[in-house]
Design a protein around this motif. Structure first.
Motif, PDB file in Angstrom:
ATOM      1  N   MET A  34       0.823  -1.205   0.000  1.00  0.00           N
ATOM      2  CA  MET A  34       0.000   0.000   0.000  1.00  0.00           C
ATOM      3  C   MET A  34       0.857   1.256   0.000  1.00  0.00           C
ATOM      4  N   LEU A  35       1.946   1.291   0.786  1.00  0.00           N
ATOM      5  CA  LEU A  35       2.791   2.482   0.850  1.00  0.00           C
ATOM      6  C   LEU A  35       3.468   2.754  -0.492  1.00  0.00           C
ATOM      7  N   SER A  36       4.020   1.716  -1.105  1.00  0.00           N
ATOM      8  CA  SER A  36       4.706   1.930  -2.380  1.00  0.00           C
ATOM      9  C   SER A  36       3.725   2.391  -3.456  1.00  0.00           C
ATOM     10  N   GLU A  37       2.474   1.897  -3.401  1.00  0.00           N
ATOM     11  CA  GLU A  37       1.454   2.360  -4.332  1.00  0.00           C
ATOM     12  C   GLU A  37       1.102   3.821  -4.077  1.00  0.00           C
ATOM     13  N   ILE A  48      11.764   1.232   9.536  1.00  0.00           N
ATOM     14  CA  ILE A  48      10.972   1.182   8.311  1.00  0.00           C
ATOM     15  C   ILE A  48       9.871   0.126   8.384  1.00  0.00           C
ATOM     16  N   LYS A  49       9.966  -0.811   9.341  1.00  0.00           N
ATOM     17  CA  LYS A  49       8.904  -1.817   9.473  1.00  0.00           C
ATOM     18  C   LYS A  49       7.626  -1.200  10.022  1.00  0.00           C
ATOM     19  N   LEU A  50       7.755   0.018  10.576  1.00  0.00           N
ATOM     20  CA  LEU A  50       6.543   0.736  10.978  1.00  0.00           C
ATOM     21  C   LEU A  50       5.747   1.165   9.746  1.00  0.00           C
ATOM     22  N   ALA A  51       6.452   1.359   8.615  1.00  0.00           N
ATOM     23  CA  ALA A  51       5.785   1.756   7.367  1.00  0.00           C
ATOM     24  C   ALA A  51       5.361   0.541   6.554  1.00  0.00           C
ATOM     25  N   ILE A  52       6.239  -0.489   6.528  1.00  0.00           N
ATOM     26  CA  ILE A  52       5.937  -1.723   5.787  1.00  0.00           C
ATOM     27  C   ILE A  52       6.174  -2.888   6.747  1.00  0.00           C
ATOM     28  N   PRO A  53       5.166  -3.272   7.509  1.00  0.00           N
ATOM     29  CA  PRO A  53       5.364  -4.231   8.612  1.00  0.00           C
ATOM     30  C   PRO A  53       5.876  -5.606   8.189  1.00  0.00           C
ATOM     31  N   PRO A  95      14.265  12.055  -2.237  1.00  0.00           N
ATOM     32  CA  PRO A  95      13.337  12.565  -1.212  1.00  0.00           C
ATOM     33  C   PRO A  95      12.051  11.764  -1.088  1.00  0.00           C
ATOM     34  N   LEU A  96      11.683  11.020  -2.124  1.00  0.00           N
ATOM     35  CA  LEU A  96      10.437  10.247  -2.044  1.00  0.00           C
ATOM     36  C   LEU A  96      10.507   9.185  -0.953  1.00  0.00           C
ATOM     37  N   LEU A  97      11.716   8.739  -0.626  1.00  0.00           N
ATOM     38  CA  LEU A  97      11.854   7.657   0.360  1.00  0.00           C
ATOM     39  C   LEU A  97      11.711   8.133   1.800  1.00  0.00           C
ATOM     40  N   ILE A  98      11.506   9.435   2.027  1.00  0.00           N
ATOM     41  CA  ILE A  98      11.209   9.894   3.378  1.00  0.00           C
ATOM     42  C   ILE A  98       9.888   9.300   3.856  1.00  0.00           C
ATOM     43  N   ALA A  99       9.049   8.842   2.892  1.00  0.00           N
ATOM     44  CA  ALA A  99       7.768   8.212   3.254  1.00  0.00           C
ATOM     45  C   ALA A  99       7.979   6.974   4.113  1.00  0.00           C
ATOM     46  N   LEU A 100       9.152   6.334   4.012  1.00  0.00           N
ATOM     47  CA  LEU A 100       9.434   5.144   4.828  1.00  0.00           C
ATOM     48  C   LEU A 100       9.516   5.482   6.306  1.00  0.00           C
ATOM     49  N   PHE A 101       9.761   6.740   6.631  1.00  0.00           N
ATOM     50  CA  PHE A 101       9.978   7.124   8.028  1.00  0.00           C
ATOM     51  C   PHE A 101       8.846   7.983   8.578  1.00  0.00           C
ATOM     52  N   VAL A 102       7.816   8.247   7.771  1.00  0.00           N
ATOM     53  CA  VAL A 102       6.704   9.069   8.240  1.00  0.00           C
ATOM     54  C   VAL A 102       5.974   8.422   9.421  1.00  0.00           C
TER      55      VAL A 102
END
Length: 544
Positions: free
Chosen positions: A429-432, A490-495, A530-537
């Motif tokens: 879902m996050l990568s989408e 990052i597992k908080l974003a993609i468990p 910068p798009l990969l900051i989403a992994l840490f949101v």
């Protein structure tokens, strides 16, 4: 090597010198009309919605909303490639017959070219012999010797087929306009101006090492500049101002576009010629042609020279426009001064001013290096304020490097699978959401323009740097982040990431290959991606 149509001006036949002040400050922004974009419904991001594209489902919730990155608009796509030479190959019976007929004379032209080059080089060496005080104007007796070189350059133009050159207007007195600016189409213009004006030129420092040519341009008391060095650019502006202020120096000549184009549009101007605040005389160069485009675009120098040598005659027109003065009473900005001058040149050429710049030339070179079928698809118009205010030219090329690693198709588009593969992300879902943030039209593919403007939209947010620093501080126990700490964050974003996927992502961040990630290394990587900051949101949200 390097729109909207403007009306052709009415040219006066009066040969006397004309001085005017070009006003109309309302249009300080280049391309303000062509760049006005009404945001369409298809470009809106609809939160909490799903879209089906080519059988794939892309979640369009904005993953960057928490750092302030919202929707972004894309500029219109231009169909003009400013660096394309339109006759790169020899086509047609007429051209081949002409070459066959002229070939016996090519040897004579080559001999004339070589002889003039050697004589000019020898005269320049004599003129420079023993001259050490190069901060001051060249002594008159040395300038007289340089007339030999100047005459040789005219003979070189003759050998290239420029038997006569049509002129309109005349150069303004040096006391009135100490700075001359011109559009730049070929390597012919510097040769012409050397003969015509013997100016001081502003040139790339790499030209100093060119055999013979380097010696000759040194006699012009050249102002060298490294376009990638802020200190060098500042020093060049100071030198322009110093030499323009002293009438004993020659005029200062600049090509503010920064590179050659095909002459079918005008690129954005660098500000070096306008920062000193002196009056400027614009000069327009044209190369009328039917069968042979003389522009130095996507064609090798050797091939261009051969085509020139094998023409009966090459046409060239030089038009000296009225002097343009800075509007001191209105406290005009340097950008407006440069744009007024650009409009005068564009109007005389009957072409459009654009936001293309030398950085677009760099992007074109990078795309060609990657053997892209249509490199012009990657031209952006890098002088747009929303781009140049946030990234450097080198960073722009790095973004293209990343995009090209995604294996775009012949149309310059990247599908979601290749996008995720480049960032070592699994389909989730996050990568989408990340891909959906860029895929504004929901077409299931993105262009380099989507990727660059979307990345810069995230990067330019005031909270972005703070988010990077907080993400590192929360993840790392000390000055470095271990792979275990990285994985937990990052597992908080993609468990459901497995060990191999975490390791693959960690290696992407670990640019130094030390098995650990330092603070500057971490922030530097996110600035480039910068798009990969989403992994840490999700990690940052837990801190609130």
């Amino acid at each position: 090597m390097a729109g909207d149509e403007l009306t052709k001006p009415l040219l006066t036949s009066d040969p006397s010198q004309v001085i005017i002040t070009v006003g109309d400050e309302k249009f300080c922004d280049v391309g303000s009309a062509s760049d006005a974009i009404a945001e369409s419904p298809s470009s809106q991001l609809h939160n909490q919605s799903y879209n089906h594209v080519n059988g794939s489902r892309f979640h369009s919730e904005n993953p960057y909303e928490s750092i302030g990155a919202g929707d972004f608009a894309l500029p219109p796509t231009s169909t003009i490639d400013p660096f394309r030479n339109h006759t790169p190959s020899i086509d047609g019976i007429y051209e081949w017959l002409k070459i066959i007929i002229i070939l016996p004379f090519v040897l004579i032209r080559l001999l004339l070219f070589g002889l003039c080059l050697l004589i000019g080089f020898a005269a320049t060496k004599i003129a420079l012999q023993g001259w050490k005080d190069k901060l001051n104007p060249m002594p008159k007796w040395r300038c007289r010797i340089m007339w030999v070189t100047r005459i040789c350059t005219r003979c070189i133009l003759f050998s290239f087929g420029y038997h006569w050159i049509r002129r309109k207007g005349r150069p303004a007195p040096r006391e009135i306009a100490p700075i001359v600016v011109s559009n730049h189409i070929s390597y012919i213009e510097p040769i012409f101006f050397f003969y015509e004006l013997f100016p001081t030129i502003v040139s790339s420092d790499s030209h100093d090492s060119i055999p013979v040519v380097g010696t000759i341009i040194r006699a012009m008391q050249v102002i060298y500049v490294n376009r990638f060095s802020p200190a060098s650019r500042k020093n060049a502006v100071n030198e322009i101002k110093r030499k323009a202020s002293v009438n004993r120096f020659p005029r200062v000549l600049l090509f503010p576009e920064g590179t050659t184009t095909n002459g079918r549009l005008l690129m954005s101007f660098k500000l070096g010629a306008f920062l000193p605040g002196y009056p400027v005389q614009p000069v327009v160069i044209r190369y009328p042609h039917v069968h042979f485009d003389q522009s130095w675009g996507n064609i090798s120098l050797a091939k261009l020279m051969f085509r020139m040598f094998t023409q009966f005659h090459n046409f060239m027109e030089v038009e000296y426009l009225p002097v343009i003065f800075p509007l001191e009473k209105e406290k005009e900005s340097v950008t407006c001064f440069a744009n007024r001058t650009g409009r005068a040149i564009a109007s005389a050429l009957n072409v459009a001013q654009t936001n293309y710049s030398y950085v677009d030339f760099m992007l074109l070179g990078k795309a060609s290096e990657f053997k892209q079928e249509n490199p012009s698809l990657y031209l952006i118009g890098m002088e747009r304020q929303e781009i140049i205010s946030h990234i450097s030219s080198v960073e722009a090329v790095d973004f293209l490097d990343t995009f090209l690693s995604m294996n775009p198709d012949e149309s310059g588009l990247v599908q979601i699978n290749n996008f995720l593969k480049a960032f070592r992300l699994r389909a989730c879902m996050l990568s989408e959401k990340i891909f959906g943030f860029l895929d504004m039209e929901r077409r299931g593919s993105i262009s380099f323009k989507h990727f660059l403007f979307g990345s810069v939209n995230v990067l330019k947010q005031p909270l972005f740097k703070e988010a990077c620093e907080l993400a590192f501080a929360k993840s790392a126990g000390n000055h470095f982040m271990s792979e275990l700490q990285f994985g937990e964050s990052i597992k908080l974003a993609i468990p459901d990431l497995n060990v191999d996927e975490i390791h693959s992502l960690f290696c992407l961040f670990d640019t130094n290959k030390e098995g650990k990630i330092g603070r500057e290394e971490f922030i530097g990587f996110l600035r480039r991606n910068p798009l990969l900051i989403a992994l840490f949101v999700p990690l940052l949200k837990r801190m609130i």
